[in-house]
Design a protein around this motif. Structure first.
Motif, PDB file in Angstrom:
ATOM      1  N   ALA A 277     -18.203  66.023  27.333  1.00  0.00           N
ATOM      2  CA  ALA A 277     -19.493  66.019  28.040  1.00  0.00           C
ATOM      3  C   ALA A 277     -20.442  64.999  27.422  1.00  0.00           C
ATOM      4  N   LEU A 278     -20.407  64.872  26.099  1.00  0.00           N
ATOM      5  CA  LEU A 278     -21.251  63.883  25.421  1.00  0.00           C
ATOM      6  C   LEU A 278     -20.802  62.465  25.776  1.00  0.00           C
ATOM      7  N   ALA A 279     -19.490  62.237  25.799  1.00  0.00           N
ATOM      8  CA  ALA A 279     -18.981  60.904  26.137  1.00  0.00           C
ATOM      9  C   ALA A 279     -19.369  60.517  27.557  1.00  0.00           C
ATOM     10  N   ILE A 280     -19.367  61.480  28.467  1.00  0.00           N
ATOM     11  CA  ILE A 280     -19.797  61.202  29.833  1.00  0.00           C
ATOM     12  C   ILE A 280     -21.294  60.909  29.865  1.00  0.00           C
ATOM     13  N   ALA A 281     -22.059  61.669  29.108  1.00  0.00           N
ATOM     14  CA  ALA A 281     -23.519  61.526  29.135  1.00  0.00           C
ATOM     15  C   ALA A 281     -23.981  60.195  28.566  1.00  0.00           C
ATOM     16  N   VAL A 282     -23.441  59.806  27.407  1.00  0.00           N
ATOM     17  CA  VAL A 282     -23.948  58.604  26.732  1.00  0.00           C
ATOM     18  C   VAL A 282     -23.013  57.408  26.854  1.00  0.00           C
ATOM     19  N   GLY A 283     -21.810  57.624  27.349  1.00  0.00           N
ATOM     20  CA  GLY A 283     -20.857  56.538  27.512  1.00  0.00           C
ATOM     21  C   GLY A 283     -19.950  56.356  26.312  1.00  0.00           C
ATOM     22  N   PRO A 284     -18.719  55.867  26.525  1.00  0.00           N
ATOM     23  CA  PRO A 284     -17.765  55.707  25.428  1.00  0.00           C
ATOM     24  C   PRO A 284     -18.238  54.789  24.298  1.00  0.00           C
ATOM     25  N   GLU A 285     -18.999  53.761  24.623  1.00  0.00           N
ATOM     26  CA  GLU A 285     -19.443  52.837  23.568  1.00  0.00           C
ATOM     27  C   GLU A 285     -20.374  53.542  22.589  1.00  0.00           C
ATOM     28  N   ASN A 286     -21.311  54.308  23.101  1.00  0.00           N
ATOM     29  CA  ASN A 286     -22.210  55.047  22.213  1.00  0.00           C
ATOM     30  C   ASN A 286     -21.472  56.158  21.480  1.00  0.00           C
ATOM     31  N   PHE A 287     -20.511  56.776  22.139  1.00  0.00           N
ATOM     32  CA  PHE A 287     -19.713  57.799  21.461  1.00  0.00           C
ATOM     33  C   PHE A 287     -18.926  57.173  20.311  1.00  0.00           C
ATOM     34  N   THR A 288     -18.437  55.966  20.522  1.00  0.00           N
ATOM     35  CA  THR A 288     -17.709  55.264  19.453  1.00  0.00           C
ATOM     36  C   THR A 288     -18.628  54.977  18.270  1.00  0.00           C
ATOM     37  N   ASP A 289     -19.868  54.612  18.535  1.00  0.00           N
ATOM     38  CA  ASP A 289     -20.826  54.411  17.443  1.00  0.00           C
ATOM     39  C   ASP A 289     -21.081  55.706  16.685  1.00  0.00           C
ATOM     40  N   PHE A 290     -21.106  56.815  17.405  1.00  0.00           N
ATOM     41  CA  PHE A 290     -21.234  58.129  16.778  1.00  0.00           C
ATOM     42  C   PHE A 290     -20.063  58.356  15.817  1.00  0.00           C
ATOM     43  N   LEU A 291     -18.843  58.036  16.260  1.00  0.00           N
ATOM     44  CA  LEU A 291     -17.671  58.168  15.398  1.00  0.00           C
ATOM     45  C   LEU A 291     -17.802  57.268  14.173  1.00  0.00           C
ATOM     46  N   ARG A 292     -18.276  56.046  14.380  1.00  0.00           N
ATOM     47  CA  ARG A 292     -18.428  55.113  13.249  1.00  0.00           C
ATOM     48  C   ARG A 292     -19.377  55.675  12.184  1.00  0.00           C
ATOM     49  N   GLY A 293     -20.450  56.320  12.637  1.00  0.00           N
ATOM     50  CA  GLY A 293     -21.390  56.903  11.686  1.00  0.00           C
ATOM     51  C   GLY A 293     -20.738  57.968  10.827  1.00  0.00           C
ATOM     52  N   GLY A 294     -19.927  58.817  11.457  1.00  0.00           N
ATOM     53  CA  GLY A 294     -19.210  59.827  10.677  1.00  0.00           C
ATOM     54  C   GLY A 294     -18.265  59.194   9.672  1.00  0.00           C
ATOM     55  N   HIS A 295     -17.567  58.125  10.097  1.00  0.00           N
ATOM     56  CA  HIS A 295     -16.619  57.464   9.201  1.00  0.00           C
ATOM     57  C   HIS A 295     -17.350  56.768   8.051  1.00  0.00           C
ATOM     58  N   ASP A 296     -18.532  56.230   8.301  1.00  0.00           N
ATOM     59  CA  ASP A 296     -19.343  55.655   7.217  1.00  0.00           C
ATOM     60  C   ASP A 296     -19.493  56.658   6.073  1.00  0.00           C
ATOM     61  N   VAL A 297     -19.798  57.889   6.436  1.00  0.00           N
ATOM     62  CA  VAL A 297     -20.031  58.916   5.423  1.00  0.00           C
ATOM     63  C   VAL A 297     -18.721  59.337   4.764  1.00  0.00           C
ATOM     64  N   ASP A 298     -17.630  59.354   5.528  1.00  0.00           N
ATOM     65  CA  ASP A 298     -16.329  59.674   4.924  1.00  0.00           C
ATOM     66  C   ASP A 298     -16.006  58.693   3.803  1.00  0.00           C
ATOM     67  N   ILE A 299     -16.234  57.420   4.051  1.00  0.00           N
ATOM     68  CA  ILE A 299     -15.973  56.403   3.027  1.00  0.00           C
ATOM     69  C   ILE A 299     -16.909  56.602   1.834  1.00  0.00           C
ATOM     70  N   HIS A 300     -18.187  56.807   2.127  1.00  0.00           N
ATOM     71  CA  HIS A 300     -19.180  57.027   1.069  1.00  0.00           C
ATOM     72  C   HIS A 300     -18.802  58.249   0.226  1.00  0.00           C
ATOM     73  N   PHE A 301     -18.409  59.331   0.870  1.00  0.00           N
ATOM     74  CA  PHE A 301     -18.068  60.568   0.164  1.00  0.00           C
ATOM     75  C   PHE A 301     -16.865  60.364  -0.751  1.00  0.00           C
ATOM     76  N   GLN A 302     -15.922  59.552  -0.319  1.00  0.00           N
ATOM     77  CA  GLN A 302     -14.723  59.324  -1.125  1.00  0.00           C
ATOM     78  C   GLN A 302     -14.945  58.322  -2.256  1.00  0.00           C
ATOM     79  N   GLU A 303     -15.839  57.356  -2.043  1.00  0.00           N
ATOM     80  CA  GLU A 303     -15.928  56.237  -2.983  1.00  0.00           C
ATOM     81  C   GLU A 303     -17.145  56.250  -3.900  1.00  0.00           C
TER      82      GLU A 303
END
Length: 547
Positions: A277-303
């Protein structure tokens, strides 16, 4: 490490807490002009300020020793390696894989899941694009103007929170609505303002058996059939589920069914097809940016080293307050109206994960675990429960969330909002002494009798801890970072408390009893003799007051 090391680390922290007890945090600022720099951490354009907690460098050293005693680095490594860290259910907890766009292998209990993850994501994105572009239509051939997500718990709280948070990015797509409560008013009130011929329903239930979700889905289906005919069901429904057989019985074709894996817990599932529902609302490109933000923190948390690691610091500060200082609650106050549902989302993330009273091995825990999490957007909270936070008898640590600049909002309003947030965090830290209160009253021209009478009521103890999470703006990437930060904070605390944050046996008993009671409640002639006196009495009262 052996339990003796853990006990020693905890004892050292208890002794340290007692030595800090007489101090006041505002004096720390007076003594150290660099305190803000020394007790804040940045991640690109994201800042975590924890300088207003009553801690010192020694506090952080002792908390780091506790983390080492609990073997946090190894436990973190096991989490990201896709090992079965959910020991009670024998599963990994590899939701981080869903937001890893790096192309590297993503092993989950020894199996590389990257191709499957990417294929399912692309299926979600293709469907979202088709809906947004009007290529998928309703029974009448018209594009969808509204999408209704039917789910509960993690299938509702995450998507609903994120859709509200990212509403400025919901342009060019249908409006998103969320129905969770089995109270029929939730569905009725939502559909009352919608055109069913232009409404798409997403039923989010992994097993397609969740009682509340399936009751709402059946009612929505009946409405569609009544208004548009049986043949319209396949055009107006999609599902997020792994039970293709049950979905097919409902009338939804496999091409409209999206899945995820048992190693993705419900409260961690926003990154998956549950975010349709979120991907439909904001579009796949914005959803992908949302994923990137989570991955930013995954890297930070590990390193990042522990003293510069934002989720680790958040988690350890929570342990400090919960276990050394006995603080049973934690407030999350976003000075951002679009994050209105963020505290509710965090309630599930935190309290369902760490609301445990036994260790991973099944023994009773030795101390307190998860706090009660609550919150409300500022400035509304200031005019509601802040009175208790300022002058009540319990001290509650607070997280303030705040953007440096607004999106689609007036700059003057945002300056007022920003000022209020900083004023509150300063007030909680600084407080007001009795003498300061008297001076204030005298400046107002009060008589000495009034000064003596009123001054005690205007005293604020201060020394009340808060963190500030300051970000440039609330865009999709920032939201992804916020969600992942709190996910990893919760994990850190679970390691310190030696509990499993990825199961939720505590929700089972109520479900079982509800299933047993439903037939008795629905049938006025059913016997209540086997029930406890209170439950039987409540059912009998309902029966006598119906109609």
């Amino acid at each position: 490490m052996p339990q003796t090391a853990v006990a020693s680390a905890l004892k050292a922290l208890d002794v340290h807490a007692s030595t800090l007890a007489p101090a006041h945090v505002r004096n720390f600022f007076a003594q150290d002009p660099d305190r803000f720099q020394n007790f804040s951490v940045s991640l690109d354009d994201f800042l975590f300020d924890f300088s207003k907690h009553k801690i010192t460098g020694e506090t952080l050293r002792l908390l780091a020793a506790l983390a080492e005693a609990r073997d946090l680095p190894s436990r973190r490594a096991a989490l990201f390696a896709g090992e079965a860290v959910n020991n009670t259910e024998g599963r990994a907890a590899m939701h981080m894989a869903l937001r890893d766009l790096s192309g590297r292998p993503l092993p989950v209990q020894g199996v590389d899941m990257r191709r499957e993850i990417e294929a399912e994501r692309e299926k979600v994105f293709a469907f979202a694009r088709a809906v947004r572009e009007g290529k998928l239509t309703g029974a009448g051939g018209l594009p969808f103007t509204d999408v209704v997500n039917i789910g509960i718990g993690g299938s509702d709280l995450g998507p609903a929170m994120a859709a509200r948070a990212l509403s400025p990015y919901a342009k060019g797509g249908p409006r998103a609505h969320f129905v969770a409560n089995v109270d029929g008013a939730d569905l009725s009130d939502t559909l009352a303002r919608l055109d069913l011929s232009r409404t798409l329903f997403i039923v989010s239930s992994k097993t397609f058996t969740t009682q509340e979700t399936m009751a709402n889905a059946a009612s929505a289906r009946a409405r569609v059939v009544a208004a548009l005919g049986e043949a319209a069901v396949g055009l107006h429904f999609a599902a997020v589920s792994t039970r293709l057989d049950k979905v097919a019985q409902f009338g939804i074709e496999p091409s409209r069914v999206f899945g995820f894996w048992d190693w993705v817990g419900g409260r961690y599932s926003l990154w998956s097809a549950i975010g349709l529902a979120l991907a439909i609302a904001v579009g796949p490109e914005n959803f992908t940016d949302f994923l990137r933000g989570g991955h930013d923190v995954d890297i930070h948390f590990q390193e990042a080293p522990l003293d510069k690691n934002i989720p680790a610091l958040m988690g350890l500060l929570g342990v400090w307050h919960r276990n050394m200082l006995g603080r049973a609650a934690h407030a999350v106050i976003p000075y951002d109206q679009r994050l209105a549902r963020f505290p509710a989302y965090l309630q599930q993330l935190d309290m369902e994960s760490n609301g445990k009273s036994v260790t991973r091995d099944g023994a009773l825990v030795a101390g307190a675990t998860g706090p009660i999490v609550f919150g409300e957007p500022g400035t509304n909270g200031q005019h509601a429960f802040f009175q208790l936070l300022h002058q009540g008898t319990d001290v509650t640590p607070i997280d303030f969330l705040l953007a440096a600049e607004p999106i689609d909002a007036d700059a003057h309003h945002h300056a007022l909002l920003f000022s209020n947030c900083l004023a509150q965090s300063e007030a909680f830290m600084r407080g007001r002494t009795l003498e300061e209160a008297k001076t204030l009253l005298r400046k107002e021209g009060r008589s000495e009798a009034d000064v003596e009478r009123l001054a005690p009521h205007k005293v604020f103890s201060g020394d009340r801890p808060s963190s500030t999470l300051l970000y440039r703006r609330l865009d999709p990437r920032t939201l992804g970072r916020l969600v992942a930060l709190y996910e990893h904070k919760v994990f850190v605390q679970s390691v310190i408390w030696d509990i499993n944050p990825f199961d939720q046996w505590g929700v089972e008993l109520g479900k079982e009893l509800a299933s047993r009671l439903a037939p008795i409640v629905e049938d006025d002639k059913a016997s209540t003799a086997a029930l406890d006196g209170s439950t039987a009495g409540l059912i009998d009262w309902r029966r006598s007051h119906q109609g």
